[in-house]
Design a protein around this motif. Structure first.
Motif, PDB file in Angstrom:
ATOM      1  N   LEU A 178      11.709   9.764  -5.432  1.00 46.03           N
ATOM      2  CA  LEU A 178      12.554   8.745  -4.780  1.00 46.03           C
ATOM      3  C   LEU A 178      11.999   8.391  -3.406  1.00 46.03           C
ATOM      4  O   LEU A 178      11.937   7.227  -3.008  1.00 46.03           O
ATOM      5  N   HIS A 179      11.579   9.429  -2.676  1.00 44.44           N
ATOM      6  CA  HIS A 179      11.030   9.245  -1.331  1.00 44.44           C
ATOM      7  C   HIS A 179       9.819   8.304  -1.374  1.00 44.44           C
ATOM      8  O   HIS A 179       9.716   7.367  -0.582  1.00 44.44           O
ATOM      9  N   TRP A 180       8.903   8.540  -2.328  1.00 42.24           N
ATOM     10  CA  TRP A 180       7.698   7.699  -2.427  1.00 42.24           C
ATOM     11  C   TRP A 180       8.048   6.284  -2.886  1.00 42.24           C
ATOM     12  O   TRP A 180       7.440   5.315  -2.435  1.00 42.24           O
ATOM     13  N   LEU A 181       9.083   6.161  -3.725  1.00 43.67           N
ATOM     14  CA  LEU A 181       9.462   4.819  -4.196  1.00 43.67           C
ATOM     15  C   LEU A 181      10.161   4.029  -3.087  1.00 43.67           C
ATOM     16  O   LEU A 181      10.046   2.794  -3.013  1.00 43.67           O
ATOM     17  N   PRO A 185       5.151   0.020   1.998  1.00 44.70           N
ATOM     18  CA  PRO A 185       5.308  -0.286   0.557  1.00 44.70           C
ATOM     19  C   PRO A 185       5.422   1.009  -0.248  1.00 44.70           C
ATOM     20  O   PRO A 185       4.949   2.051   0.210  1.00 44.70           O
ATOM     21  N   PRO A 186       6.044   0.959  -1.455  1.00 44.20           N
ATOM     22  CA  PRO A 186       6.194   2.174  -2.269  1.00 44.20           C
ATOM     23  C   PRO A 186       4.838   2.789  -2.604  1.00 44.20           C
ATOM     24  O   PRO A 186       3.891   2.056  -2.887  1.00 44.20           O
ATOM     25  N   ASN A 187       4.781   4.101  -2.521  1.00 42.59           N
ATOM     26  CA  ASN A 187       3.533   4.795  -2.851  1.00 42.59           C
ATOM     27  C   ASN A 187       3.568   5.194  -4.327  1.00 42.59           C
ATOM     28  O   ASN A 187       4.068   6.256  -4.700  1.00 42.59           O
ATOM     29  N   LEU A 188       3.085   4.268  -5.140  1.00 40.74           N
ATOM     30  CA  LEU A 188       3.221   4.464  -6.588  1.00 40.74           C
ATOM     31  C   LEU A 188       2.385   5.627  -7.108  1.00 40.74           C
ATOM     32  O   LEU A 188       2.771   6.298  -8.050  1.00 40.74           O
ATOM     33  N   ASN A 189       1.238   5.859  -6.451  1.00 42.85           N
ATOM     34  CA  ASN A 189       0.383   6.964  -6.917  1.00 42.85           C
ATOM     35  C   ASN A 189       1.095   8.296  -6.799  1.00 42.85           C
ATOM     36  O   ASN A 189       1.130   9.090  -7.729  1.00 42.85           O
ATOM     37  N   GLU A 190       1.697   8.535  -5.576  1.00 43.59           N
ATOM     38  CA  GLU A 190       2.423   9.802  -5.349  1.00 43.59           C
ATOM     39  C   GLU A 190       3.635   9.892  -6.278  1.00 43.59           C
ATOM     40  O   GLU A 190       3.949  10.948  -6.810  1.00 43.59           O
ATOM     41  N   ALA A 191       4.338   8.737  -6.438  1.00 52.27           N
ATOM     42  CA  ALA A 191       5.525   8.731  -7.306  1.00 52.27           C
ATOM     43  C   ALA A 191       5.121   9.106  -8.726  1.00 52.27           C
ATOM     44  O   ALA A 191       5.803   9.896  -9.395  1.00 52.27           O
TER      45      ALA A 191
END
Ligand code: ADP
Length: 375
Positions: A178-181, A185-191
């Motif tokens: 949730l934090h990465w999303l 901008p959202p960090n899709l790689n980490e998510a």
């Protein structure tokens, strides 16, 4: 049928039982005295005509009771008087014969009394023994019920414990995702990585539940395993906990380690338990390096071994073996069941699990027999 009718039919039953027993006693007295008479008569002028009558009295008293016993004495006395004491064929008595009959009847009465006493003592003893047996059986049934309840309870606690770790990891990774999303901008790689971990941990929890269910039905699945590979998989499973607790992990796997035979999920669970305990012990320490070492060793012909060493505070004071008792814990929210389950698993695999202090902290080590089919 109402209660009073049931009670009165029970009384009737007891009465008729008593009547049958009395009739049987009288019949026995007649039969024994008759047989004694017939046999003694057939001997023709025996030197001592009394022994078989004595035997008849003892048998009647033992199997028929005291009153049939007395009846047997009366019958025997009359038989002796009529058939063996002169004048034969007459019940008439003169002085010396009365004394002879008294010499027979008095010890016969004494014998009847002794036999009755002995019989009562034996019956009381048998009843006491039966009652004791009944009580023991009741106690055993109770114990079996309690131990079944304990087993069910323990199983519940162990399921809670074993599934708790992957579930906590799922929650933590969900939070991280949730934090990465939410980032801008959202960090899709980490998510994506966090979701991957959620799937991994969820799969592990599923495997544990499946294994526990299977455990209740069948024996564990024994396959040929490489402990080095198993331990390195655990390394991946604990990655998050290691980072979160600022722990440095060192691994040292012995080369060409012989294979063992065992249940993959159960053995992996043991290593995870030991490593998680080590991480928890070290995180109690504010200062100093937090170093977790997982090693494999070849213990000669005895087997192969996994050593989990930490740089924590060391084992609590007392006998290290106590840590393996169910419900032993020094943690506020601990269950005290992990080490006990781990030892059960290792022993079920024919191995040993033990703990000791090391110069750095604590060492937990288990040993498993080498699989004979390996090179
Ligand atoms: P729990 O972790 O729920 O307390 P365990 O059976 O896993 O249950 O552990 C029992 C106890 O053994 C712990 O409460 C702790 O006191 C002790 N213990 C286990 N591992 C370590 C360790 N690496 N260092 C020091 N103490 C330990």
């Amino acid at each position: 049928m109402n209660n009073s009718e049931t009670a009165s039919s029970r009384v009737d039953g007891a009465d008729s039982g008593r009547q049958i027993a009395a009739a049987w006693g009288y019949a026995l007295a007649l039969l024994c005295a008759g047989v004694a008479l017939a046999v003694t008569e057939s001997l023709r002028n025996p030197l001592f005509p009394t022994p078989l009558f004595f035997a008849a009295i003892v048998i009647t008293t033992w199997y028929g009771g005291s009153i049939p016993g007395v009846i047997a004495i009366v019958l025997a006395t009359f038989s002796l008087n009529y058939y063996f004491i002169s004048p034969v064929g007459s019940l008439a008595l003169n002085k010396p014969e009365i004394f002879y009959l008294f010499e027979f009847a008095f010890p016969a009465l004494l014998t009847c009394w002794f036999v009755t006493k002995r019989r009562v003592a034996e019956t009381t003893l048998r009843e006491a023994r039966d009652e004791l047996q009944l009580r023991i059986e009741k106690r055993q049934a109770e114990l079996a019920r309690v131990s079944r309840m304990l087993t069910v309870g323990e199983m519940g606690v162990s399921i809670a414990h074993e599934v708790n770790q992957p579930l906590m990891a799922v929650v933590l990774n969900g939070d991280a995702c949730l934090h990465w999303l939410d980032a801008n901008p959202p960090n899709l790689n980490e998510a994506r990585t966090a979701v991957g971990r959620i799937i991994e941990e969820g799969t592990r929890a599923g495997a544990i539940v499946r294994r526990i269910r299977a455990l209740a039905k069948t024996s564990p699945q024994r396959v040929v395993l490489d402990l080095n590979q198993l331990a390195s998989e655990v390394e991946a499973l604990l990655g998050r906990e290691i980072t979160r607790n600022h722990v440095v992990l060192r691994t040292d796997f012995a080369k060409n380690l012989p294979a063992v035979r065992g249940d993959r999920v159960q053995l992996q669970q043991v290593i995870v338990n030991l490593a998680m305990n080590a991480i928890e012990a070290m995180s109690e320490r504010e200062q100093g390096r937090r170093e977790l070492s997982i090693r494999s060793e070849l213990l000669g012909p005895d087997g192969v071994s996994i050593v989990v060493e930490d740089s924590g505070p060391g084992l609590p004071a007392g006998n290290p073996d106590d840590l393996f008792n169910a419900f032993f814990t020094t943690k506020q929210d601990g269950l005290g069941i992990g080490l006990s389950i781990s030892r059960t698993i290792i022993e079920a695999h024919g191995g040993r699990l033990w703990a000791r202090n090391s110069p750095k902290g604590a060492i937990f080590q288990f040993q498993l027999p080498i699989y004979e089919g390996s090179a």
